[in-house]
Design a protein around this motif. Structure first.
Motif, PDB file in Angstrom:
ATOM      1  N   TYR A 205     -42.598  20.855  62.214  1.00 28.70           N
ATOM      2  CA  TYR A 205     -42.154  19.532  62.645  1.00 28.70           C
ATOM      3  C   TYR A 205     -43.374  18.654  62.876  1.00 28.70           C
ATOM      4  O   TYR A 205     -44.387  19.111  63.402  1.00 28.70           O
ATOM      5  N   GLY A 206     -43.261  17.405  62.455  1.00 28.03           N
ATOM      6  CA  GLY A 206     -44.407  16.507  62.500  1.00 28.03           C
ATOM      7  C   GLY A 206     -45.275  16.640  61.262  1.00 28.03           C
ATOM      8  O   GLY A 206     -46.449  16.252  61.271  1.00 28.03           O
ATOM      9  N   GLY A 207     -44.697  17.149  60.177  1.00 28.80           N
ATOM     10  CA  GLY A 207     -45.451  17.344  58.942  1.00 28.80           C
ATOM     11  C   GLY A 207     -45.659  16.043  58.175  1.00 28.80           C
ATOM     12  O   GLY A 207     -44.881  15.098  58.277  1.00 28.80           O
ATOM     13  N   MET A 208     -46.727  16.039  57.384  1.00 29.68           N
ATOM     14  CA  MET A 208     -47.102  14.827  56.663  1.00 29.68           C
ATOM     15  C   MET A 208     -46.189  14.538  55.476  1.00 29.68           C
ATOM     16  O   MET A 208     -45.873  13.387  55.186  1.00 29.68           O
ATOM     17  N   GLN A 209     -45.726  15.587  54.764  1.00 31.12           N
ATOM     18  CA  GLN A 209     -44.956  15.327  53.547  1.00 31.12           C
ATOM     19  C   GLN A 209     -43.577  14.718  53.862  1.00 31.12           C
ATOM     20  O   GLN A 209     -43.122  13.814  53.160  1.00 31.12           O
ATOM     21  N   ASP A 210     -42.926  15.176  54.908  1.00 28.95           N
ATOM     22  CA  ASP A 210     -41.631  14.594  55.274  1.00 28.95           C
ATOM     23  C   ASP A 210     -41.783  13.139  55.707  1.00 28.95           C
ATOM     24  O   ASP A 210     -40.964  12.277  55.354  1.00 28.95           O
ATOM     25  N   TRP A 211     -42.844  12.837  56.464  1.00 26.41           N
ATOM     26  CA  TRP A 211     -43.062  11.466  56.902  1.00 26.41           C
ATOM     27  C   TRP A 211     -43.303  10.550  55.698  1.00 26.41           C
ATOM     28  O   TRP A 211     -42.777   9.425  55.649  1.00 26.41           O
ATOM     29  N   ASN A 212     -44.077  10.998  54.721  1.00 28.99           N
ATOM     30  CA  ASN A 212     -44.333  10.203  53.514  1.00 28.99           C
ATOM     31  C   ASN A 212     -43.041   9.839  52.807  1.00 28.99           C
ATOM     32  O   ASN A 212     -42.842   8.696  52.387  1.00 28.99           O
ATOM     33  N   TYR A 213     -42.161  10.809  52.668  1.00 27.47           N
ATOM     34  CA  TYR A 213     -40.911  10.596  51.937  1.00 27.47           C
ATOM     35  C   TYR A 213     -39.980   9.641  52.693  1.00 27.47           C
ATOM     36  O   TYR A 213     -39.394   8.733  52.101  1.00 27.47           O
ATOM     37  N   ILE A 214     -39.880   9.809  54.014  1.00 22.56           N
ATOM     38  CA  ILE A 214     -38.955   9.006  54.808  1.00 22.56           C
ATOM     39  C   ILE A 214     -39.458   7.584  55.004  1.00 22.56           C
ATOM     40  O   ILE A 214     -38.732   6.609  54.799  1.00 22.56           O
ATOM     41  N   HIS A 215     -40.707   7.444  55.396  1.00 30.21           N
ATOM     42  CA  HIS A 215     -41.223   6.146  55.816  1.00 30.21           C
ATOM     43  C   HIS A 215     -42.030   5.427  54.741  1.00 30.21           C
ATOM     44  O   HIS A 215     -42.211   4.210  54.825  1.00 30.21           O
ATOM     45  N   GLY A 216     -42.516   6.157  53.750  1.00 31.18           N
ATOM     46  CA  GLY A 216     -43.318   5.515  52.714  1.00 31.18           C
ATOM     47  C   GLY A 216     -42.655   5.489  51.357  1.00 31.18           C
ATOM     48  O   GLY A 216     -43.199   4.883  50.416  1.00 31.18           O
ATOM     49  N   GLY A 217     -41.494   6.148  51.212  1.00 27.85           N
ATOM     50  CA  GLY A 217     -40.869   6.241  49.896  1.00 27.85           C
ATOM     51  C   GLY A 217     -41.760   6.968  48.917  1.00 27.85           C
ATOM     52  O   GLY A 217     -41.659   6.791  47.695  1.00 27.85           O
ATOM     53  N   CYS A 218     -42.647   7.804  49.443  1.00 29.83           N
ATOM     54  CA  CYS A 218     -43.652   8.509  48.655  1.00 29.83           C
ATOM     55  C   CYS A 218     -43.267   9.979  48.532  1.00 29.83           C
ATOM     56  O   CYS A 218     -43.100  10.675  49.536  1.00 29.83           O
ATOM     57  N   PHE A 219     -43.128  10.468  47.308  1.00 29.35           N
ATOM     58  CA  PHE A 219     -42.706  11.848  47.050  1.00 29.35           C
ATOM     59  C   PHE A 219     -43.929  12.761  47.137  1.00 29.35           C
ATOM     60  O   PHE A 219     -44.742  12.828  46.217  1.00 29.35           O
ATOM     61  N   GLU A 220     -44.032  13.482  48.264  1.00 26.13           N
ATOM     62  CA  GLU A 220     -45.228  14.301  48.492  1.00 26.13           C
ATOM     63  C   GLU A 220     -44.920  15.796  48.437  1.00 26.13           C
ATOM     64  O   GLU A 220     -43.914  16.249  48.989  1.00 26.13           O
ATOM     65  N   LEU A 221     -45.823  16.540  47.808  1.00 23.90           N
ATOM     66  CA  LEU A 221     -45.797  17.997  47.790  1.00 23.90           C
ATOM     67  C   LEU A 221     -46.911  18.529  48.671  1.00 23.90           C
ATOM     68  O   LEU A 221     -47.950  17.886  48.845  1.00 23.90           O
ATOM     69  N   THR A 222     -46.696  19.709  49.227  1.00 23.77           N
ATOM     70  CA  THR A 222     -47.745  20.432  49.946  1.00 23.77           C
ATOM     71  C   THR A 222     -48.124  21.626  49.080  1.00 23.77           C
ATOM     72  O   THR A 222     -47.316  22.532  48.873  1.00 23.77           O
ATOM     73  N   LEU A 223     -49.343  21.610  48.551  1.00 25.66           N
ATOM     74  CA  LEU A 223     -49.775  22.620  47.576  1.00 25.66           C
ATOM     75  C   LEU A 223     -50.713  23.632  48.213  1.00 25.66           C
ATOM     76  O   LEU A 223     -51.796  23.268  48.699  1.00 25.66           O
TER      77      LEU A 223
END
Length: 404
Positions: A205-223
């Motif tokens: 919880y508090g991860g960067m990829q979920d925040w990007n998708y929700i608030h930035g409309g940015c599709f992020e992967l964690t590799l």
């Protein structure tokens, strides 16, 4: 021309970043933007090394290699090799305040992280960056495993189970592009196909990829790109080679696939920052304010209904068949009456007048009215004075005989 810029940020954040690996440095264009972020955790330095290799490879191979040229000329690529230089220097996971930066972003399920002033400076810097650049997609590089992770990272009930986001199929496709292009990620015995849903692996919880998708409309992967967090220096070139085609193919897929276009106002012909939606997928992508351009990642080989909308305009939709190549689709929206045009004007000028400013505007108008009234009154007095003079002259002049 390619350029690199070394940007030193205050407090704990040191960012080595390009203003976009692009054929037109420092110029905004109607192109998709992608960011790579490495070294989120201080004790996972492999990402920063791989990203430096990527930067050098692009500079060395632009106009020589077709894939490098495609990426540089058709997208804005931003590279942040280290998000956590202090943690790297200290050889521990968190930053200098010993805070895990990948647990520090505002979370959709728990409000504890929603106080922006309580976030770490590195976290705030990333949040501001995302809001400024209008990214289409991104990836952060970690170490300690070999897998492509996608949202959601947490669950509403905090349980460990698969919890997909609205664009679950698209994220699975993006993760598979990376995994299948990797030397051995897709052969994983722990993760089927070398990919995993974050919450299914272990919830955070508090991860960067979920925040990007929700608030930035940015599709992020964690590799997760290396089983070993601190490999020997001699192994770094090998790890780079194992990940090189994965990184390049992930970038190229953003250009070669999906739906791309611009949104215009029918009455003015100007670009507008409308919303683009895919029927059946509960998420929206906003077009940029400068160019009205949007870039929507979706799984190829399917039929879709694409809709564009904006407040003050009538929505439009159309059906497309997305094969393996990208589809170019522009929208021209008709204003929804006079109110819609007025809303557009307010949006374009972006006027945020408070009461004090509004008072000064009205006060200026009042003085203008008074000035006009005084001018009219002065003209009236001058005219009246001249008329009175003529009357006196007539009254005391000799009378002429009146003809009957």
């Amino acid at each position: 021309m390619l350029s690199l810029r070394l940007l030193y940020m205050p407090l704990e954040v040191v960012v080595l970043i390009s203003p976009g690996y692009t054929d037109k440095p420092r110029q905004k264009e109607a192109e998709p933007a992608f960011k790579f972020i490495g070294n989120v955790h201080g004790d996972e330095p492999v990402g920063r090394e791989v990203l430096m290799h990527l930067a050098n490879w692009l500079c060395d191979n632009y106009l020589k290699d077709p894939l490098a040229t495609l990426i540089v000329e058709n997208m804005h690529l931003h590279i942040l090799p280290t998000m956590n230089p202090d943690g790297f220097a200290l050889r521990w996971r968190g930053n200098a305040n010993d805070i895990d930066l990948n647990r520090d972003f505002p979370d959709q399920f728990f409000s504890a992280n929603n106080d922006i002033n309580s976030r770490q400076p590195e976290t705030r810097a990333i949040m501001n960056w995302v809001k400024q650049e209008h990214f289409t997609a991104s990836a952060s590089l970690h170490g300690g495993a070999l897998v492509a992770n996608y949202p959601w990272d947490g669950t509403r009930d905090t349980g460990k189970h698969y919890y997909g986001c609205p664009d679950d199929k698209t994220f699975r496709h993006m993760a598979s592009v990376y995994s299948q292009s990797h030397y051995n990620m897709s052969l994983s015995k722990e993760f089927e196909g070398g990919i995993t849903n974050g919450a299914f692996w272990y919830p955070i919880y508090g991860g960067m990829q979920d925040w990007n998708y929700i608030h930035g409309g940015c599709f992020e992967l964690t590799l997760e790109i290396s089983d070993t967090k601190w490999p020997k220096a001699a192994e770094l070139p090998v790890i780079w080679e194992h990940n090189r085609m994965s990184m390049l193919n992930l970038l190229a897929s953003l250009i070669k696939s999906g739906v791309h276009g611009r949104i215009f106002a029918a009455d003015t012909g100007r670009p507008i920052p409308g919303l683009v939606m895919i029927k059946g997928i509960d998420s929206k992508v906003r077009a940029s304010r400068a160019f009205g351009d949007y870039h929507r990642i979706i799984v190829p080989g399917k039929k879709y209904e694409v809709m564009a909308s904006m407040e003050g305009f009538r929505s439009k939709s159309t059906h497309i068949v997305l094969e393996q190549e990208a589809v170019s689709l522009d929208f021209i929206l008709d204003p929804d009456g006079v109110d819609g045009q007025m809303k557009l004007l307010r949006s374009d000028y972006d006027c945020r007048c408070d009461n004090d400013k509004m008072f000064h505007v009205r006060e200026a108008h009042l003085w203008l009215y008074l000035l006009v009234v005084c001018g009219i009154l002065a003209l009236y007095l001058v005219f009246k004075r001249k008329a009175a003079s003529r009357l006196l002259a007539f009254r005391y002049s000799p009378r002429r005989p009146v003809a009957v």
